[in-house]
Scaffold this motif. Structure first.
Motif, PDB file in Angstrom:
ATOM      1  N   LYS A  20       4.017   1.427  -0.759  1.00 43.15           N
ATOM      2  CA  LYS A  20       3.686  -0.054  -1.224  1.00 43.15           C
ATOM      3  C   LYS A  20       3.311  -0.694  -0.122  1.00 43.15           C
ATOM      4  O   LYS A  20       2.384  -1.430   0.016  1.00 43.15           O
ATOM      5  CB  LYS A  20       4.722  -0.473  -2.108  1.00 43.15           C
ATOM      6  N   LYS A  23      -0.033   0.274   1.127  1.00 41.59           N
ATOM      7  CA  LYS A  23      -1.115  -0.341   0.119  1.00 41.59           C
ATOM      8  C   LYS A  23      -1.395  -1.767   0.346  1.00 41.59           C
ATOM      9  O   LYS A  23      -2.427  -2.201   0.240  1.00 41.59           O
ATOM     10  CB  LYS A  23      -0.579   0.044  -1.309  1.00 41.59           C
ATOM     11  N   ASP A  24      -0.245  -2.601   0.383  1.00 38.40           N
ATOM     12  CA  ASP A  24      -0.350  -4.025   0.753  1.00 38.40           C
ATOM     13  C   ASP A  24      -0.845  -4.236   2.044  1.00 38.40           C
ATOM     14  O   ASP A  24      -1.860  -5.222   2.065  1.00 38.40           O
ATOM     15  CB  ASP A  24       1.066  -4.711   0.664  1.00 38.40           C
ATOM     16  N   GLU A  27      -4.753  -3.672   1.777  1.00 38.19           N
ATOM     17  CA  GLU A  27      -5.493  -4.975   0.986  1.00 38.19           C
ATOM     18  C   GLU A  27      -5.731  -6.013   1.942  1.00 38.19           C
ATOM     19  O   GLU A  27      -6.830  -6.751   1.626  1.00 38.19           O
ATOM     20  CB  GLU A  27      -4.256  -5.239  -0.390  1.00 38.19           C
ATOM     21  N   TRP A  32      -8.789  -6.146  -2.581  1.00 35.26           N
ATOM     22  CA  TRP A  32      -8.402  -5.170  -3.650  1.00 35.26           C
ATOM     23  C   TRP A  32      -9.075  -4.200  -3.710  1.00 35.26           C
ATOM     24  O   TRP A  32     -10.280  -4.022  -3.459  1.00 35.26           O
ATOM     25  CB  TRP A  32      -8.371  -6.189  -5.004  1.00 35.26           C
ATOM     26  N   TYR A  33      -8.343  -3.022  -4.277  1.00 35.73           N
ATOM     27  CA  TYR A  33      -9.014  -1.563  -4.578  1.00 35.73           C
ATOM     28  C   TYR A  33      -8.118  -0.838  -5.392  1.00 35.73           C
ATOM     29  O   TYR A  33      -7.200  -1.157  -5.859  1.00 35.73           O
ATOM     30  CB  TYR A  33      -9.128  -0.857  -3.128  1.00 35.73           C
ATOM     31  N   SER A  35      -6.309   1.645  -7.266  1.00 36.03           N
ATOM     32  CA  SER A  35      -4.806   2.156  -7.285  1.00 36.03           C
ATOM     33  C   SER A  35      -3.921   1.329  -6.356  1.00 36.03           C
ATOM     34  O   SER A  35      -2.866   1.705  -5.976  1.00 36.03           O
ATOM     35  CB  SER A  35      -4.740   3.701  -6.747  1.00 36.03           C
ATOM     36  N   LYS A  36      -4.472   0.301  -6.125  1.00 35.30           N
ATOM     37  CA  LYS A  36      -3.476  -0.886  -4.951  1.00 35.30           C
ATOM     38  C   LYS A  36      -2.273  -0.948  -5.663  1.00 35.30           C
ATOM     39  O   LYS A  36      -1.147  -0.956  -5.145  1.00 35.30           O
ATOM     40  CB  LYS A  36      -4.407  -1.949  -5.073  1.00 35.30           C
ATOM     41  N   ASN A  37      -2.233  -1.348  -7.097  1.00 33.07           N
ATOM     42  CA  ASN A  37      -0.855  -1.691  -7.705  1.00 33.07           C
ATOM     43  C   ASN A  37      -0.397  -0.338  -8.486  1.00 33.07           C
ATOM     44  O   ASN A  37       0.896  -0.657  -8.942  1.00 33.07           O
ATOM     45  CB  ASN A  37      -1.126  -2.755  -8.809  1.00 33.07           C
ATOM     46  N   GLY A 129      -5.187   5.071  -1.737  1.00 31.02           N
ATOM     47  CA  GLY A 129      -6.349   4.056  -2.306  1.00 31.02           C
ATOM     48  C   GLY A 129      -7.273   5.124  -3.065  1.00 31.02           C
ATOM     49  O   GLY A 129      -7.694   6.151  -2.506  1.00 31.02           O
TER      50      GLY A 129
END
Length: 190
Positions: A20, A23-24, A27, A32-33, A35-37, A129
């Motif tokens: 996570k 990913k953060d 970003e 935003w992209y 599968s980011k969340n 991502g």
């Protein structure tokens, strides 16, 4: 009602938290992209079925997971699929060799149930991502160059897609039972 489901391997909470953070950070560099969340996971398969059939799928997952023995997974490098824009953390060769039979056997027990839109994965990886542009893929590969994380693979999860949030959520967990199926032995009556 038809629903979309996913079967996946979730790493430990520590690995999920580490992914996570990656990913953060990505970003902050590219916005935003896809599968980011998404919670960090290794996809085994995805399928669509009428939700009235889900208990049959759970029984098959329970049976196959009982035959698997837990093992350590080492994720030791980043890689990408340029054609799909996926940037991911990959397991070392030994871990890949241990993950592939779990994935294949799980897919093999579900496929005869004839789910629709049955998509499988045959290359274990943990996505950072997806659907990244070539430029963003390059940025990700420059940002992230070394990694060394591991977890005990001891269960798989069944997830359902939330159509509003467009994210999967866990609806059941199946622990590995370390009970390999007994070989059929030719017996004699006399």
């Amino acid at each position: 009602m038809e629903k979309k489901y996913s079967v996946a391997i979730y790493p430990s909470q520590e690995v999920i938290d580490a992914v996570k953070k990656l990913k953060d950070y990505l970003e902050t560099k590219i916005g935003w992209y896809n599968s980011k969340n998404s919670t960090g996971h290794i996809t085994i398969c995805e399928f669509t079925i009428d939700d009235s059939q889900i208990e049959m799928y759970k029984q098959k997952l329970l049976q196959i997971c009982d035959t698997f023995t837990p093992f350590q997974v080492y994720l030791d490098h980043f890689a990408s699929y340029e054609n799909s824009g996926a940037f991911f953390i990959a397991p070392n060769q030994d871990s890949k060799n241990n993950l592939k039979p779990v994935m294949r056997k799980t897919q093999d027990v579900l496929k005869p149930l004839k789910p629709s839109k049955f998509k499988t994965s045959d290359d274990p990886h943990l996505s950072v991502g997806r659907k990244l542009t070539p430029e963003n893929l390059k940025i990700a590969s420059q940002l992230f160059t070394t990694i060394g994380i591991d977890f005990l693979c001891c269960e798989i999860v069944l997830r359902e897609l939330d159509p509003v949030k467009r994210q999967f959520f866990v609806i059941d967990t199946f622990s590995f039972g370390s009970n390999p199926q007994p070989e059929l032995v030719q017996g004699s009556l006399f």
